[in-house]
Scaffold this active site. Structure first.
Site, PDB file in Angstrom:
ATOM      1  CD  GLU A 183     -10.787 -28.003   0.058  1.00  3.78           C
ATOM      2  OE1 GLU A 183     -10.252 -26.955  -0.326  1.00  3.78           O
ATOM      3  OE2 GLU A 183     -11.953 -28.048   0.489  1.00  3.78           O
ATOM      4  CD  GLU A 334     -12.426 -28.545   5.205  1.00  8.96           C
ATOM      5  OE1 GLU A 334     -12.882 -27.548   4.614  1.00  8.96           O
ATOM      6  OE2 GLU A 334     -11.221 -28.834   5.213  1.00  8.96           O
TER       7      GLU A 334
HETATM    8  C1  GLA Z   1     -11.760 -25.387   2.388  1.00 11.27           C
HETATM    9  C2  GLA Z   1     -10.532 -25.707   3.213  1.00 11.27           C
HETATM   10  C3  GLA Z   1     -10.601 -25.228   4.632  1.00 11.27           C
HETATM   11  C4  GLA Z   1     -11.262 -23.880   4.701  1.00 11.27           C
HETATM   12  C5  GLA Z   1     -12.625 -23.945   4.075  1.00 11.27           C
HETATM   13  C6  GLA Z   1     -13.403 -22.668   4.172  1.00 11.27           C
HETATM   14  O1  GLA Z   1     -12.642 -26.409   2.304  1.00 11.27           O
HETATM   15  O2  GLA Z   1     -10.217 -27.075   3.201  1.00 11.27           O
HETATM   16  O3  GLA Z   1      -9.295 -25.186   5.138  1.00 11.27           O
HETATM   17  O4  GLA Z   1     -10.473 -22.952   4.032  1.00 11.27           O
HETATM   18  O5  GLA Z   1     -12.475 -24.243   2.722  1.00 11.27           O
HETATM   19  O6  GLA Z   1     -14.669 -22.774   3.594  1.00 11.27           O
END
Ligand code: GLA
Length: 695
Positions: A183, A334
């Site tokens: 991210e 994700e």
């Molecule tokens: C983010 C992160 C993950 C995790 C999720 C939890 O998207 O990239 O590593 O922490 O949030 O929702």
């Protein structure tokens, strides 16, 4: 002579034919970068952290994944301390064993570079790589995104670890691709002196002289004039709008350089077949995503609902935004297996909602959906987050729903191979405009993303497919282009829009359009700036509204809220479509919407925010005027229909987001891929899904 001419014609025809068929072939054969060769076209994945578990447990995990039809694992993105336990001592063997073990279960790996979590030995040795907050405090070790993305020293270590990984895995056939960082550190910046210096140098190389910078930022205002580059601050709020916008661009460039440092070394060692992506966050606005995704093979994003339940319009919009970054399919790297741990109320999604959400992603152009995460680390900051396995290592209830998704993806996948979303309607988005409005909202009620959503919702219901693209993108082929908030509208962007209209397109602008140039400086033309002449009208004055005002005309009668612009139709050919009713005196009976034919097309300007009913009739007018038709067929409210097409084929996805069962008529016989039958209609339960194909 005659026969020579005949042979010539035949040759031309032949060449033409073979060119056309070659083109068709290359189109047919164009493998989408989001679809992994030799694997299903659409895949379910999960975030797996083998480094957190004894190796003896891996086999059991992977077996459970295989049973659940999980075909992708994203691994290693936080594992730096395991990959390089001591400076220069790399241990990649365990990761190679994890990739091989996954492959045995037909699971392909995506490797994350672990640069969101520099290890303790590194931050202890060089505390200067830790980010400095705006108040001068250095962040401490022990969380993530704690390093400074601009630090050359930190980048050097990032390059080394990414390079070591690429050398080892760049030719590994079981590694499909790479994710850079995680991210992008939420675009957090370090406010240290070195970063400020970099920003000043960046400004210098852009503006060349302080005279130019001072003029374009109007620094004569409040004695902001700079006599030396090193006087320029990092804006921390309340600063000059020109400075604030440039800081955002600098942040964008900083994170782009940060990723390029890793992309370059991965590309050096890795097969071209391996993709490189980054996991973005929908409407997160820390940097300009059109710039950040430019060097990536494709975009991916992390799609979380947080508190409450899926808002299909907002989520669909975020998918379409992500697809629009590169005008290419994408991955949902994700998503939540039920619940998250970081929202106000971390409620669980309803039974069936996770499945509906997965299919919505596919419908909007995703080719992989990754569940975060497989199993919770026994300790660590996210113990309460949703998972597919419990702490005891056995499936929790959502595992079954995810298995069903995997099963359905396998079943329907061929229908999606080589397909993507193509729309007749485009919504334009611009980070510059979004930021400019955020810096000076003028009314706290102004929410440009909510506005984008209200246009999206009304238009998508009618057209069943909308692209969200950059205002700088080519607009060829769209019947309707709508720009709800193009506040920053420099000449080159205006020219792009004008060309579109000249060539027959219908451009619809929303309020606050064309107020500023690329320096966030007010234009000396009235709104919509460079589009004023073509519109044959202008904004006389804008008003932040304390209460709703009535508005009526061609689209009916209703309410205008939050913002109202008093328009003026200057050209005899400019039509007034809507007028304000009696209200503050200034706006009484004044034009609220104007429209004019220009070139082969049309420009329409909407000077206010319309209520839902009016937005609906406005959208009906827009699609009718522009000749836009539904991508599938008329469906009941609450049913989302989407189309993905490729050479010679289309797949339609129907999802029922209404709280009751609904019947959908296709108007023709269709194959229903999920229920293995044919028919002309389907009954969909709440969160029910069906995938259709022509028989
Ligand atoms: C983010 C992160 C993950 C995790 C999720 C939890 O998207 O990239 O590593 O922490 O949030 O929702």
């Amino acid at each position: 002579m005659q026969s020579l001419r005949l042979i010539g014609t035949m040759l031309i025809l032949l060449v033409g034919f073979s060119l056309a068929s070659a083109q068709l072939k290359s189109q047919e054969q164009r493998a989408l970068p989001t679809q992994v060769p030799k694997h299903d076209a659409i895949l379910v994945g999960t975030a797996w952290y083998p480094e957190q578990w004894p190796e003896s447990r891996w086999e059991q995990d992977l077996k459970l994944m295989e049973v659940a039809n999980i075909k992708v694992v994203r691994i290693a993105e936080f594992s730096w301390s395991r990959l390089e336990p001591l400076e220069g001592h790399y241990d990649l063997d365990w990761l190679e064993r994890a990739v091989a073990a996954a492959a045995k279960h037909h699971i392909v790996s995506v490797l994350g570079t672990p640069t969101a979590t520099p290890p303790a030995w590194l931050t202890q040795k060089y505390p200067e790589i830790l980010r400095e907050e705006p108040d001068g405090r250095r962040v401490t070790h022990g969380n993530r995104a704690h390093a400074s993305s601009t630090s050359p020293l930190y980048r050097e270590y990032c390059r080394k670890i990414a390079g070591e990984m690429a050398k080892r895995f760049g030719h590994n056939p079981e590694v499909a691709g790479w994710q850079i960082d995680n991210e992008y550190g939420y675009a957090l910046m370090s406010y240290d002196d070195a970063t400020q210096k970099k920003f000043q140098e960046w400004l210098k190389s852009k503006y060349r002289t302080l005279e130019i910078l001072n003029a374009l930022w109007t620094t004569a205002y409040w004695s902001e004039t700079y006599d030396n580059w090193n006087e320029i601050p990092i804006p921390v709020g309340g600063h000059n709008p020109g400075l604030q916008l440039e800081w955002k661009r600098f942040v964008t460039d900083a994170w782009n350089d940060y990723q390029m440092n890793q992309i370059a070394v991965i590309r050096k060692y890795a097969d071209a077949r391996q993709f490189i992506t980054g996991n973005l966050m929908g409407f997160f606005d820390g940097f300009d995503h059109y710039v950040i995704t430019e060097p990536l093979t494709f975009a991916s994003w992390d799609d979380y609902v947080g508190s409450g339940h899926l808002d299909p319009d907002f989520n669909g919009l975020a998918h379409d935004l992500t697809r629009g970054f590169k005008r290419e399919n994408f991955w949902v790297m994700e998503t939540q297996p039920g619940a998250v741990n970081w929202a106000g109320i971390n409620n669980f999604l309803n039974k069936g909602e996770v499945r509906a959400m997965a299919w919505q992603a596919i419908a909007h152009g995703a080719d992989e959906i990754g569940y975060w995460q497989w199993r919770s680390a026994l300790n660590g900051q996210e113990q309460y987050h949703g998972t597919l396995l419990g702490a005891d290592g056995t499936p929790v209830p959502i595992y079954k729903e995810v298995s069903q998704i995997g099963q359905e993806f396998s079943k329907a996948q061929e229908a999606f191979r080589g397909t993507t979303v193509r729309s007749q309607v485009a919504l334009l988005y611009s980070y510059d405009s979004h930021w400019a409005i955020q810096f000076q909202k003028h009314t706290q009620k102004y929410d440009d993303i909510a506005m984008l959503k209200s246009y999206y919702r009304a238009l998508r219901k009618l057209s069943q497919s909308v692209d969200v693209i950059s205002a700088k993108a080519s607009l060829d082929g769209y019947k309707l282009v709508v720009a709800p908030n193009l506040n920053v509208l420099p000449k080159d962007v205006a020219e792009n829009l004008l060309n579109y209209v000249r060539n027959g397109g219908h451009l619809v602008l929303g309020p606050r359009s064309g107020l500023k140039d690329e320096h966030n400086e007010l234009l000396v033309q009235r709104q919509p700036g460079y589009l004023m002449a073509a519109l044959g009208g202008r904004v006389e004055q804008y008003y932040a509204l304390e209460k709703d005002f009535s508005v009526s005309g061609e689209w009916g009668t209703g309410q205008a809220s939050v913002w109202a612009e008093q328009l003026n139709a200057l050209n005899p050919g400019t039509q007034v479509l809507m007028r304000y009713g009696k209200n503050n005196g200034w706006l009484d009976d004044q034009p609220a919407v104007i429209s004019r034919a220009y070139g082969k097309g049309k420009i329409t300007y909407i000077g206010t925010i319309l209520d839902e009913k009016l937005m609906k009739t406005a959208a009906e007018w827009m699609v009718k005027e522009s000749g836009v038709g539904p991508a599938f067929a008329s469906v009941p409210d609450g049913i989302e229909v989407s189309v993905r097409s490729g050479p010679g084929k289309s797949a339609f996805v129907l999802i029922n987001f209404a709280p009751e069962s609904q019947n959908v008529d296709f108007g023709k016989r269709m194959k229903m891929l999920l229920s293995d039958r044919q028919g002309e209609s389907v009954e969909l339960a709440p969160y029910g899904v069906e995938v259709l194909q022509a028989p």
